[in-house]
Every structure is written in structure tokens, then in C-alpha cells.
Design a protein around this motif. Structure first.
Motif, PDB file in Angstrom:
ATOM      1  N   PRO A   2       0.824  -1.210   0.000  1.00 20.81           N
ATOM      2  CA  PRO A   2       0.000   0.000   0.000  1.00 20.81           C
ATOM      3  C   PRO A   2       0.855   1.255   0.000  1.00 20.81           C
ATOM      4  O   PRO A   2       1.876   1.303   0.649  1.00 20.81           O
ATOM      5  CB  PRO A   2      -0.816  -0.108   1.283  1.00 20.81           C
ATOM      6  N   LEU A   3       0.392   2.259  -0.737  1.00 23.15           N
ATOM      7  CA  LEU A   3       1.111   3.531  -0.803  1.00 23.15           C
ATOM      8  C   LEU A   3       0.663   4.527   0.245  1.00 23.15           C
ATOM      9  O   LEU A   3       1.384   5.461   0.552  1.00 23.15           O
ATOM     10  CB  LEU A   3       0.893   4.179  -2.181  1.00 23.15           C
ATOM     11  N   ILE A   4      -0.560   4.409   0.766  1.00 22.52           N
ATOM     12  CA  ILE A   4      -1.075   5.449   1.649  1.00 22.52           C
ATOM     13  C   ILE A   4      -1.623   4.878   2.941  1.00 22.52           C
ATOM     14  O   ILE A   4      -1.940   3.701   3.037  1.00 22.52           O
ATOM     15  CB  ILE A   4      -2.163   6.281   0.957  1.00 22.52           C
TER      16      ILE A   4
ATOM     17  N   MET B 118      -9.509  13.486   6.048  1.00 32.41           N
ATOM     18  CA  MET B 118      -9.253  12.855   4.771  1.00 32.41           C
ATOM     19  C   MET B 118      -8.027  11.969   4.894  1.00 32.41           C
ATOM     20  O   MET B 118      -7.991  10.877   4.357  1.00 32.41           O
ATOM     21  CB  MET B 118      -9.078  13.884   3.669  1.00 32.41           C
ATOM     22  N   GLY B 119      -7.014  12.460   5.539  1.00 25.87           N
ATOM     23  CA  GLY B 119      -5.887  11.695   5.970  1.00 25.87           C
ATOM     24  C   GLY B 119      -4.959  11.015   4.999  1.00 25.87           C
ATOM     25  O   GLY B 119      -4.355  10.039   5.362  1.00 25.87           O
TER      26      GLY B 119
ATOM     27  N   LEU C 278      -4.491   9.932  -4.180  1.00 20.17           N
ATOM     28  CA  LEU C 278      -4.152   8.604  -3.646  1.00 20.17           C
ATOM     29  C   LEU C 278      -5.151   8.168  -2.581  1.00 20.17           C
ATOM     30  O   LEU C 278      -5.573   7.011  -2.530  1.00 20.17           O
ATOM     31  CB  LEU C 278      -2.728   8.604  -3.088  1.00 20.17           C
ATOM     32  N   TRP C 279      -5.541   9.115  -1.718  1.00 17.97           N
ATOM     33  CA  TRP C 279      -6.522   8.788  -0.679  1.00 17.97           C
ATOM     34  C   TRP C 279      -7.869   8.427  -1.296  1.00 17.97           C
ATOM     35  O   TRP C 279      -8.520   7.475  -0.877  1.00 17.97           O
ATOM     36  CB  TRP C 279      -6.682   9.965   0.283  1.00 17.97           C
ATOM     37  N   LEU C 280      -8.311   9.204  -2.308  1.00 17.53           N
ATOM     38  CA  LEU C 280      -9.585   8.917  -2.974  1.00 17.53           C
ATOM     39  C   LEU C 280      -9.551   7.552  -3.668  1.00 17.53           C
ATOM     40  O   LEU C 280     -10.537   6.813  -3.648  1.00 17.53           O
ATOM     41  CB  LEU C 280      -9.924  10.015  -3.987  1.00 17.53           C
TER      42      LEU C 280
ATOM     43  N   ASP D  10     -12.072   4.550  -2.822  1.00 23.48           N
ATOM     44  CA  ASP D  10     -12.850   3.841  -3.845  1.00 23.48           C
ATOM     45  C   ASP D  10     -12.655   2.336  -3.736  1.00 23.48           C
ATOM     46  O   ASP D  10     -13.600   1.566  -3.847  1.00 23.48           O
ATOM     47  CB  ASP D  10     -12.450   4.296  -5.257  1.00 23.48           C
ATOM     48  N   GLU D  11     -11.412   1.938  -3.513  1.00 24.70           N
ATOM     49  CA  GLU D  11     -11.111   0.512  -3.369  1.00 24.70           C
ATOM     50  C   GLU D  11     -11.864  -0.076  -2.168  1.00 24.70           C
ATOM     51  O   GLU D  11     -12.465  -1.145  -2.261  1.00 24.70           O
ATOM     52  CB  GLU D  11      -9.607   0.322  -3.192  1.00 24.70           C
TER      53      GLU D  11
END
Length: 170
Positions: free
Chosen positions: A15-17, A26-27, A68-70, A74-75
Motif C-alpha cells: 500500500p502507498l497510503i 481525509m488523511g 491517492l486517498w480517494l 474507492d477501493e
């Protein structure tokens, strides 16, 4: 969001984030960009920029973190979708290609929801590739008073069927 890292002959996904950062609830924050544990800036890939490669110099770090967070959200949201066997939806719509076939006519287009609320109201301009899309079935209106008001104004999209108000939603 996953980075595909190759170490030797073995591909790894990481994971990237993470859900914590200075952007409040939002983080988004970048943790690692490779399986080697390297810290680095948030970088957007073509799949995140509409298929276009955009150099890092042309977007802010906060924008990249938000994207990236969005993507991660979504995932997560996709995982909450439940699928059931035995049901297949067949979605049909009417399409009227108004386009520029009627250059001297600009009718009033109204989008009326089954609740009776007008969602949109505008002139339909004759232009290339202009069209109206509508459901193939009328929908029963939930607000009978709103239906009466719309019918009294001669609205062609609201009508009665079997004593109940219906709307043909575009």
C-alpha cells in the motif's frame, strides 16, 4: 492503491497510503514507495491522471495525496458492494438525438424527479451531438400535490395513469 515492486524475481504489492495525515479526516499520507522501505513524495501515475503522464512539477503534493486517498477510498467502497446470484439488470434508455436537426427551435427541457422536485431546467439548444436521454418507463410520483401543480401548468412530462401521478424523467 498499490505499488508494484520487483525485488529479484519476486513481484510484491505494498500500500502507498495510510489514513492519517495533516489533511484532517481525509488523511492521505505516503508511507512507502517501494518494498525497500524508502520514504518519498506522492507521485501520480497515468491511471490516476486520465491516462496522461504528468510531471511531478505540475501538481502539488497535497493534490497527489488527495488523489491517492480517494483511490484507496474507492477501493474500500468497492469491497462493500454486495453481489447476489440470480439477478441481472438490463438497463434501457431512450435516446433522442436532438443535435442540430431543429436549428430554429429551442424547447424548454425540465428534469423532474419522482419527488416532484425540478432538478434542472434549461433551453435545449440545437447543437452537434446534443441529445436527450430518458428512462424507458415512467416513474410513480411520491408527491401528489407537486404533480397536480406541474400538471396544471401543462407540463408534458407529468401525467396520470390509473389515477396516480407519474413522471417521464429525462
Amino acid at each position: 492503491v498499490f505499488a508494484h515492486c520487483v525485488s529479484g524475481s519476486q513481484a510484491m504489492e505494498e500500500p502507498l497510503i495510510s489514513p492519517t495525515s495533516s489533511l484532517g479526516s481525509m488523511g492521505p499520507a505516503v508511507l512507502k514507495t517501494s518494498s525497500l522501505g524508502l520514504m518519498g513524495p506522492a507521485v501520480l501515475h497515468e491511471r490516476q491522471t486520465g491516462g496522461k503522464e504528468i510531471e511531478k512539477a505540475f501538481y502539488a503534493e497535497e493534490v497527489a495525496k488527495l488523489v491517492l486517498w480517494l483511490e484507496k477510498k474507492d477501493e474500500t467502497d468497492m469491497k462493500s458492494v454486495k453481489m447476489f446470484t440470480g439477478f441481472t439488470e438490463n438497463a434501457y434508455r431512450y435516446l433522442f438525438a436532438y443535435e442540430d436537426n431543429f436549428p430554429h427551435v429551442e424547447p424548454e427541457l425540465q428534469v423532474i424527479l419522482p419527488s416532484g422536485k425540478k432538478e434542472n431546467e434549461k433551453k435545449l439548444e440545437p447543437k452537434k451531438e446534443g441529445a436527450i436521454i430518458a428512462y424507458t418507463r415512467s416513474q410513480k410520483m411520491t408527491d401528489k400535490e407537486a404533480a397536480k401543480v406541474l400538471q396544471s401548468k401543462g407540463n408534458p412530462f407529468v401525467f396520470e395513469k390509473n389515477g396516480e401521478p407519474y413522471v417521464m424523467q429525462t
